[in-house]
Design a protein around this motif. Structure first.
Motif, short mmCIF file in Angstrom:
data_model
loop_
_atom_site.label_atom_id
_atom_site.label_comp_id
_atom_site.label_asym_id
_atom_site.label_seq_id
_atom_site.Cartn_x
_atom_site.Cartn_y
_atom_site.Cartn_z
N PHE A 273 -5.28 10.26 9.57
CA PHE A 273 -4.54 11.41 9.05
C PHE A 273 -5.08 11.92 7.70
CE2 PHE A 273 -1.64 9.14 11.85
CZ PHE A 273 -1.15 10.16 12.64
N GLY A 274 -6.10 11.23 7.17
CA GLY A 274 -6.68 11.68 5.91
C GLY A 274 -5.78 11.47 4.71
N THR A 275 -4.84 10.53 4.80
CA THR A 275 -3.95 10.27 3.67
C THR A 275 -4.62 9.31 2.70
OG1 THR A 275 -2.87 8.49 4.90
CG2 THR A 275 -1.87 10.68 5.03
N ARG A 276 -4.03 9.19 1.53
CA ARG A 276 -4.56 8.31 0.48
C ARG A 276 -3.50 7.28 0.11
NH1 ARG A 276 -4.57 12.07 -3.97
NH2 ARG A 276 -2.78 12.84 -2.77
N SER A 277 -3.94 6.07 -0.12
CA SER A 277 -3.02 5.00 -0.50
C SER A 277 -3.54 4.25 -1.72
CB SER A 277 -2.83 4.01 0.67
OG SER A 277 -2.25 4.64 1.79
N VAL A 278 -2.61 3.70 -2.49
CA VAL A 278 -2.96 2.87 -3.64
C VAL A 278 -2.27 1.52 -3.50
CG1 VAL A 278 -3.33 4.82 -5.19
CG2 VAL A 278 -1.06 3.79 -5.02
N TYR B 50 0.85 -1.18 0.00
CA TYR B 50 0.00 0.00 0.00
C TYR B 50 0.89 1.23 0.00
CZ TYR B 50 -3.41 -3.52 1.37
OH TYR B 50 -4.20 -4.64 1.41
N ALA B 51 0.99 1.88 -1.16
CA ALA B 51 1.84 3.06 -1.31
C ALA B 51 1.05 4.30 -0.91
CB ALA B 51 2.30 3.19 -2.76
N ASN B 52 1.55 5.01 0.11
CA ASN B 52 0.87 6.21 0.59
C ASN B 52 1.20 7.38 -0.33
OD1 ASN B 52 0.29 8.66 2.26
ND2 ASN B 52 -0.28 7.10 3.75
N LEU B 53 0.18 8.00 -0.89
CA LEU B 53 0.37 9.07 -1.86
C LEU B 53 0.73 10.40 -1.22
CD1 LEU B 53 -2.66 8.33 -4.22
CD2 LEU B 53 -0.27 7.67 -4.53
N ASP B 54 0.48 10.53 0.08
CA ASP B 54 0.72 11.79 0.78
C ASP B 54 1.95 11.74 1.69
OD1 ASP B 54 -1.82 13.25 -0.06
OD2 ASP B 54 -2.65 11.44 0.86
N LYS B 55 2.19 10.60 2.29
CA LYS B 55 3.35 10.40 3.17
C LYS B 55 4.07 9.15 2.69
CE LYS B 55 1.99 13.58 6.28
NZ LYS B 55 2.76 14.78 6.67
N SER B 56 5.04 9.32 1.82
CA SER B 56 5.64 8.16 1.16
C SER B 56 6.29 7.20 2.15
CB SER B 56 6.67 8.61 0.12
OG SER B 56 7.73 9.34 0.72
N PHE B 57 6.73 7.71 3.30
CA PHE B 57 7.38 6.83 4.27
C PHE B 57 6.38 5.98 5.04
CE2 PHE B 57 7.41 11.28 5.81
CZ PHE B 57 6.47 11.20 6.83
N TRP B 58 5.08 6.13 4.78
CA TRP B 58 4.06 5.30 5.42
C TRP B 58 3.63 4.12 4.56
CZ3 TRP B 58 0.41 9.53 7.90
CH2 TRP B 58 1.02 10.01 9.06
N GLY B 59 4.36 3.82 3.51
CA GLY B 59 4.04 2.64 2.71
C GLY B 59 4.13 1.39 3.56
N THR B 60 3.25 0.41 3.32
CA THR B 60 3.18 -0.74 4.20
C THR B 60 2.54 -1.93 3.49
OG1 THR B 60 2.31 -1.54 6.33
CG2 THR B 60 0.93 0.00 5.11
N ILE B 61 2.79 -3.14 4.00
CA ILE B 61 2.08 -4.32 3.53
C ILE B 61 0.92 -4.65 4.47
CG2 ILE B 61 4.12 -5.30 2.41
CD1 ILE B 61 4.21 -7.33 4.80
N SER B 62 0.76 -3.88 5.53
CA SER B 62 -0.26 -4.15 6.55
C SER B 62 -1.57 -3.45 6.21
CB SER B 62 0.24 -3.69 7.92
OG SER B 62 -0.81 -3.70 8.87
N PRO B 63 -2.63 -4.21 5.89
CA PRO B 63 -3.93 -3.57 5.62
C PRO B 63 -4.43 -2.75 6.81
CG PRO B 63 -3.95 -5.87 4.93
CD PRO B 63 -2.70 -5.66 5.73
N ASP B 64 -4.22 -3.26 8.03
CA ASP B 64 -4.67 -2.54 9.21
C ASP B 64 -3.92 -1.22 9.36
OD1 ASP B 64 -6.43 -4.57 9.84
OD2 ASP B 64 -5.02 -5.59 11.18
N ARG B 65 -2.62 -1.25 9.07
CA ARG B 65 -1.82 -0.03 9.20
C ARG B 65 -2.26 1.04 8.20
NH1 ARG B 65 2.85 0.57 12.31
NH2 ARG B 65 3.73 2.63 12.00
N VAL B 66 -2.54 0.64 6.98
CA VAL B 66 -2.93 1.62 5.97
C VAL B 66 -4.32 2.19 6.27
CG1 VAL B 66 -3.99 0.04 4.27
CG2 VAL B 66 -2.90 2.13 3.51
N LYS B 67 -5.23 1.36 6.76
CA LYS B 67 -6.56 1.86 7.14
C LYS B 67 -6.45 2.87 8.26
CE LYS B 67 -9.03 -2.36 5.81
NZ LYS B 67 -9.75 -3.57 6.33
#
Length: 267
Positions: A93-98, A70-87
């Motif tokens: 924080f209102g960020t967006r991920s793809v 899950y690549a965070n479009l607003d905070k690139s250092f928040w990319g993760t493989i954890s679905p719970d973490r991205v949610k």
């Protein structure tokens, strides 16, 4: 253990990796996001060409197979493989991920290929324990290790510390990552060569014998984290103030940001 080897799990822009390289260490760097990997490889091109740096474009995962990142479009250092973490990040924080599909690789296999490092730095947004648990399969351990300490719950924090203790780590530090930009490299150096280095915001910073503060016992670091969690409960995104009407706006006006900490451990 290879005393000249550092493994950097979560290279991101490469600022920590660059620091280790300039201090004279050989580095294995791991970055899951393809674009960020290419940017770091370009930044550190001369070290790659000399063989001092090996960069792997993989995500540390439970299996050696493709995995959703899950690549965070607003905070690139928040990319993760954890679905719970991205949610949690997107909701709080209102960020967006793809979602993108990347190569997944067990950390056990990486250690088997490249060896056990002197220092293991892990910062992969909610999946740090995959690397820590992989060490259970090896007779030797890194002299020093650092992970981003969890904020999920107090029991989860205790689980991290207990796991480190079971691996043989006896000394600990809780390092405030919001203050990494204020860290100064000691002279003479206590790790590798001395270099004057200015850490960017988001870096893990100094490591090993150069980390700021005193080494603490397990009970002492637990006491320190009790105070830290009290801070989270008051000033954090789920804290008392944030839950008040206009509370989050007040924190922003006063420039009060939720801190985060890395746990450093030594054998």
């Amino acid at each position: 253990m290879d005393k000249n080897l550092i493994i950097d799990v979560g290279v991101h822009t490469g600022q920590d990796t660059e620091f280790y390289l300039k201090k004279g260490f050989r580095v294995i760097g791991i970055e899951a996001h393809p674009d960020i990997y290419e940017s770091a490889k370009n930044r550190l091109k001369s070290y790659v060409e000399s063989g001092q740096l090996t960069l792997l474009n993989v995500a540390v995962s439970p299996q050696d197979e493709p995995i959703t990142f899950y690549a965070n479009l607003d905070k690139s250092f928040w990319g993760t493989i954890s679905p719970d973490r991205v949610k949690e990040s997107d909701r709080s924080f209102g960020t967006r991920s793809v979602e993108i599909t990347v190569t997944g690789r067990r950390f056990e296999s990486i250690l088997a290929e490249f060896g056990v490092p002197y220092y293991l730095k892990v910062d992969i947004e909610g999946s740090d324990l995959l690397c820590v648990k992989a060490l259970q399969q090896f007779d030797t351990k890194p002299q020093f290790i650092s992970i981003e300490s969890t904020k999920a719950s107090w029991p989860a924090l205790l689980e991290e510390l207990e796991l480190l203790k079971e691996l043989g780590y006896q000394k600990f530090k809780a390092v405030n990552q919001a203050k990494v930009t204020q860290q100064l490299c000691p002279s003479p150096a206590k790790e590798g060569k001395y270099i004057p280095y200015q850490f960017e915001y988001g870096a893990s910073g100094l490591f090993g014998k150069e980390t700021p503060g005193d080494w603490l016992s397990e009970s002492e670091v637990i006491k320190a984290y009790k105070s830290i969690f009290t801070n989270y409960n008051i000033f954090g995104v789920k804290g008392i103030i944030s839950r008040l009407p206009l509370g989050r706006m007040l924190l922003e006006t006063l420039n009060i940001k939720e801190p985060w900490y890395d746990t450093h451990a030594s054998l």
